[in-house]
Write a protein that holds these residues in place. Structure first.
Motif, PDB file in Angstrom:
ATOM      1  N   GLY A  89      22.536  -1.242  -0.334  1.00  0.00           N
ATOM      2  CA  GLY A  89      22.278  -2.578   0.188  1.00  0.00           C
ATOM      3  C   GLY A  89      22.560  -2.648   1.674  1.00  0.00           C
ATOM      4  N   PRO A  90      22.356  -3.824   2.277  1.00  0.00           N
ATOM      5  CA  PRO A  90      22.580  -3.991   3.721  1.00  0.00           C
ATOM      6  C   PRO A  90      24.064  -3.889   4.058  1.00  0.00           C
ATOM      7  CG  PRO A  90      22.130  -6.103   2.697  1.00  0.00           C
ATOM      8  CD  PRO A  90      21.868  -5.065   1.651  1.00  0.00           C
ATOM      9  N   PRO A  91      24.402  -3.339   5.236  1.00  0.00           N
ATOM     10  CA  PRO A  91      25.814  -3.163   5.610  1.00  0.00           C
ATOM     11  C   PRO A  91      26.497  -4.483   5.952  1.00  0.00           C
ATOM     12  CG  PRO A  91      24.397  -2.537   7.428  1.00  0.00           C
ATOM     13  CD  PRO A  91      23.486  -2.817   6.256  1.00  0.00           C
ATOM     14  N   ILE A  92      27.798  -4.519   5.678  1.00  0.00           N
ATOM     15  CA  ILE A  92      28.628  -5.674   6.038  1.00  0.00           C
ATOM     16  C   ILE A  92      30.020  -5.159   6.357  1.00  0.00           C
ATOM     17  CG2 ILE A  92      29.345  -6.167   3.662  1.00  0.00           C
ATOM     18  CD1 ILE A  92      29.256  -9.151   4.415  1.00  0.00           C
ATOM     19  N   CYS A  93      30.707  -5.805   7.302  1.00  0.00           N
ATOM     20  CA  CYS A  93      32.053  -5.389   7.697  1.00  0.00           C
ATOM     21  C   CYS A  93      33.088  -6.111   6.830  1.00  0.00           C
ATOM     22  CB  CYS A  93      32.294  -5.709   9.170  1.00  0.00           C
ATOM     23  SG  CYS A  93      33.941  -5.236   9.768  1.00  0.00           S
ATOM     24  N   ILE A  94      34.028  -5.354   6.270  1.00  0.00           N
ATOM     25  CA  ILE A  94      35.100  -5.927   5.460  1.00  0.00           C
ATOM     26  C   ILE A  94      36.304  -6.196   6.362  1.00  0.00           C
ATOM     27  CG2 ILE A  94      36.567  -5.644   3.449  1.00  0.00           C
ATOM     28  CD1 ILE A  94      33.579  -5.741   2.834  1.00  0.00           C
ATOM     29  N   PRO A  95      36.704  -7.458   6.549  1.00  0.00           N
ATOM     30  CA  PRO A  95      37.818  -7.783   7.447  1.00  0.00           C
ATOM     31  C   PRO A  95      39.089  -7.015   7.103  1.00  0.00           C
ATOM     32  CG  PRO A  95      36.698  -9.783   6.731  1.00  0.00           C
ATOM     33  CD  PRO A  95      36.127  -8.655   5.919  1.00  0.00           C
ATOM     34  N   GLY A  96      39.728  -6.465   8.135  1.00  0.00           N
ATOM     35  CA  GLY A  96      41.007  -5.797   7.961  1.00  0.00           C
ATOM     36  C   GLY A  96      40.924  -4.343   7.556  1.00  0.00           C
ATOM     37  N   THR A  97      39.705  -3.824   7.286  1.00  0.00           N
ATOM     38  CA  THR A  97      39.575  -2.438   6.827  1.00  0.00           C
ATOM     39  C   THR A  97      38.891  -1.539   7.837  1.00  0.00           C
ATOM     40  OG1 THR A  97      37.410  -2.737   5.767  1.00  0.00           O
ATOM     41  CG2 THR A  97      39.373  -3.304   4.478  1.00  0.00           C
ATOM     42  N   GLY A  98      38.098  -2.108   8.738  1.00  0.00           N
ATOM     43  CA  GLY A  98      37.322  -1.305   9.673  1.00  0.00           C
ATOM     44  C   GLY A  98      36.096  -0.668   9.026  1.00  0.00           C
ATOM     45  N   LEU A  99      35.794  -1.031   7.781  1.00  0.00           N
ATOM     46  CA  LEU A  99      34.671  -0.444   7.065  1.00  0.00           C
ATOM     47  C   LEU A  99      33.422  -1.296   7.227  1.00  0.00           C
ATOM     48  CD1 LEU A  99      36.355   0.605   3.692  1.00  0.00           C
ATOM     49  CD2 LEU A  99      35.864   2.044   5.672  1.00  0.00           C
ATOM     50  N   THR A 100      32.292  -0.611   7.432  1.00  0.00           N
ATOM     51  CA  THR A 100      31.002  -1.281   7.473  1.00  0.00           C
ATOM     52  C   THR A 100      30.083  -0.604   6.472  1.00  0.00           C
ATOM     53  OG1 THR A 100      31.258  -1.867   9.796  1.00  0.00           O
ATOM     54  CG2 THR A 100      29.040  -1.926   8.903  1.00  0.00           C
ATOM     55  N   GLY A 101      29.469  -1.379   5.603  1.00  0.00           N
ATOM     56  CA  GLY A 101      28.589  -0.845   4.574  1.00  0.00           C
ATOM     57  C   GLY A 101      28.354  -1.918   3.527  1.00  0.00           C
ATOM     58  N   ASN A 102      27.760  -1.527   2.418  1.00  0.00           N
ATOM     59  CA  ASN A 102      27.600  -2.447   1.300  1.00  0.00           C
ATOM     60  C   ASN A 102      28.619  -2.066   0.249  1.00  0.00           C
ATOM     61  OD1 ASN A 102      26.100  -3.167  -1.522  1.00  0.00           O
ATOM     62  ND2 ASN A 102      25.725  -4.676   0.071  1.00  0.00           N
ATOM     63  N   TRP A 103      29.433  -3.038  -0.148  1.00  0.00           N
ATOM     64  CA  TRP A 103      30.597  -2.694  -0.943  1.00  0.00           C
ATOM     65  C   TRP A 103      30.731  -3.561  -2.186  1.00  0.00           C
ATOM     66  CZ3 TRP A 103      32.391   1.527   1.370  1.00  0.00           C
ATOM     67  CH2 TRP A 103      32.220   1.653   2.750  1.00  0.00           C
ATOM     68  N   GLN A 104      31.279  -2.959  -3.213  1.00  0.00           N
ATOM     69  CA  GLN A 104      31.725  -3.713  -4.384  1.00  0.00           C
ATOM     70  C   GLN A 104      33.229  -3.886  -4.267  1.00  0.00           C
ATOM     71  OE1 GLN A 104      30.624  -2.036  -8.154  1.00  0.00           O
ATOM     72  NE2 GLN A 104      32.067  -3.319  -9.303  1.00  0.00           N
ATOM     73  N   LEU A 105      33.692  -5.132  -4.269  1.00  0.00           N
ATOM     74  CA  LEU A 105      35.091  -5.436  -4.013  1.00  0.00           C
ATOM     75  C   LEU A 105      35.802  -5.822  -5.304  1.00  0.00           C
ATOM     76  CD1 LEU A 105      34.656  -7.670  -0.828  1.00  0.00           C
ATOM     77  CD2 LEU A 105      34.785  -5.182  -0.978  1.00  0.00           C
ATOM     78  N   LYS A 106      37.040  -5.370  -5.440  1.00  0.00           N
ATOM     79  CA  LYS A 106      37.833  -5.727  -6.616  1.00  0.00           C
ATOM     80  C   LYS A 106      39.289  -5.953  -6.199  1.00  0.00           C
ATOM     81  CE  LYS A 106      37.417  -3.719 -10.669  1.00  0.00           C
ATOM     82  NZ  LYS A 106      37.514  -2.738 -11.788  1.00  0.00           N
ATOM     83  N   PRO A 107      39.821  -7.172  -6.373  1.00  0.00           N
ATOM     84  CA  PRO A 107      41.250  -7.410  -6.108  1.00  0.00           C
ATOM     85  C   PRO A 107      42.101  -6.856  -7.246  1.00  0.00           C
ATOM     86  CG  PRO A 107      40.217  -9.424  -6.899  1.00  0.00           C
ATOM     87  CD  PRO A 107      39.116  -8.407  -6.777  1.00  0.00           C
ATOM     88  N   VAL A 108      43.232  -6.273  -6.889  1.00  0.00           N
ATOM     89  CA  VAL A 108      44.172  -5.736  -7.879  1.00  0.00           C
ATOM     90  C   VAL A 108      45.550  -6.320  -7.591  1.00  0.00           C
ATOM     91  CG1 VAL A 108      45.218  -3.674  -8.900  1.00  0.00           C
ATOM     92  CG2 VAL A 108      42.853  -3.591  -8.052  1.00  0.00           C
ATOM     93  N   GLU A 109      46.158  -6.924  -8.589  1.00  0.00           N
ATOM     94  CA  GLU A 109      47.471  -7.561  -8.456  1.00  0.00           C
ATOM     95  C   GLU A 109      48.494  -6.782  -9.279  1.00  0.00           C
ATOM     96  OE1 GLU A 109      50.191 -10.616  -7.200  1.00  0.00           O
ATOM     97  OE2 GLU A 109      48.197 -10.030  -6.506  1.00  0.00           O
ATOM     98  N   PHE A 110      49.722  -6.654  -8.757  1.00  0.00           N
ATOM     99  CA  PHE A 110      50.817  -6.000  -9.467  1.00  0.00           C
ATOM    100  C   PHE A 110      51.811  -7.059  -9.938  1.00  0.00           C
ATOM    101  CE2 PHE A 110      48.933  -2.473  -7.409  1.00  0.00           C
ATOM    102  CZ  PHE A 110      49.356  -1.326  -8.049  1.00  0.00           C
ATOM    103  N   LYS A 111      52.179  -7.006 -11.208  1.00  0.00           N
ATOM    104  CA  LYS A 111      53.162  -7.916 -11.780  1.00  0.00           C
ATOM    105  C   LYS A 111      54.276  -7.104 -12.438  1.00  0.00           C
ATOM    106  CE  LYS A 111      51.095 -11.785 -10.761  1.00  0.00           C
ATOM    107  NZ  LYS A 111      51.689 -12.694  -9.748  1.00  0.00           N
ATOM    108  N   HIS A 112      55.512  -7.619 -12.278  1.00  0.00           N
ATOM    109  CA  HIS A 112      56.672  -6.906 -12.816  1.00  0.00           C
ATOM    110  C   HIS A 112      56.641  -6.812 -14.340  1.00  0.00           C
ATOM    111  CE1 HIS A 112      60.766  -5.849 -13.914  1.00  0.00           C
ATOM    112  NE2 HIS A 112      60.785  -6.921 -14.666  1.00  0.00           N
ATOM    113  N   GLY A 113      56.338  -7.904 -15.001  1.00  0.00           N
ATOM    114  CA  GLY A 113      56.513  -7.988 -16.456  1.00  0.00           C
ATOM    115  C   GLY A 113      55.322  -7.522 -17.258  1.00  0.00           C
TER     116      GLY A 113
END
Length: 223
Positions: A89-113
């Motif tokens: 797909g068309p390139p896009i810059c991901i804030p804070g990463t310095g990466l430019t491209g087309n990306w699939q993004l996934k947030p990952v959260e860590f929990k103690h319990g």
């Protein structure tokens, strides 16, 4: 709707708000905090996640501690991990990463319990996804939560229902923040592992409510 940045609410606060509004009020309105074993150990487990590291392996890129915000929802915070996979797909810059491209993004959260019986953790994760979508213009359809107690990673899909619930929760949180009113205590099973139990004193609040109820119940009008 657009919010002024001075009125932004912490994304992590949504998890507190969804779990217990009284707990959220004590932390975010009254500025109270108390560590117990669970919160202290959780902070240790987050040290590496919060350090701002990044890794590239097997076509998967991971970045930690990236800043998030949503002008529409009035939210801000830092995410534990952002996982990025390149797609066509068309390139896009991901804030804070310095990466430019087309990306699939996934947030990952860590929990103690371990996974909760409520969707409080999922609502926090979905809020991160909504922030990412607003910041990048890319759809974020899935996320993950790694629970340290079970050492298991649970995958989630951000359905239309959970998205609307997250937006409604953020709006309710803003309303209560603006009211400056501390929610009343409700004594139930959530209190047992709460680090703010001594400050909240749910038993005192419950006994006071019972006393007021009995007073009204047996009140005798003057003749």
């Amino acid at each position: 709707m657009s919010h002024d940045e001075e009125d932004f609410i912490a994304i992590s606060g949504l998890q507190h708000f969804a779990y217990c509004k009284r707990q959220w009020g004590l932390i975010h309105l009254e500025k109270e905090w108390a560590d117990n074993f669970l919160t202290s150990e959780g902070q240790v487990k987050h040290e590496r996640v919060d350090s701002g590291y990044h890794e590239f392996r097997k076509g998967l890129r991971q970045f930690s501690g990236l800043y998030l915000k949503s002008q529409e929802l009035g939210l801000y915070g830092r995410m534990d991990i952002l996982e990025i996979e390149e797609t066509n797909g068309p390139p896009i810059c991901i804030p804070g990463t310095g990466l430019t491209g087309n990306w699939q993004l996934k947030p990952v959260e860590f929990k103690h319990g371990k996974p909760k019986q409520t969707d409080a953790d999922l609502l926090q994760l979905c809020a991160q996804a909504l922030c990412l979508e607003e910041m990048t213009g890319l759809p974020v359809t899935e996320g993950s939560i790694f629970y340290c107690q079970t050492r298991h990673r649970t995958e989630y899909v951000f359905t239309p229902e959970i998205r609307e619930k997250t937006k409604a929760l953020a709006n309710e949180c803003h309303i209560l923040m603006n009211s400056k009113k501390l929610p009343s205590a409700e004594h139930d099973q959530r209190c047992f592992a709460c680090s703010l139990k001594g400050i909240c004193q749910p038993n005192v609040t419950r006994n006071r409510k019972l006393h007021q109820y009995y007073q009204k119940l047996f009140e005798v009008s003057d003749l």
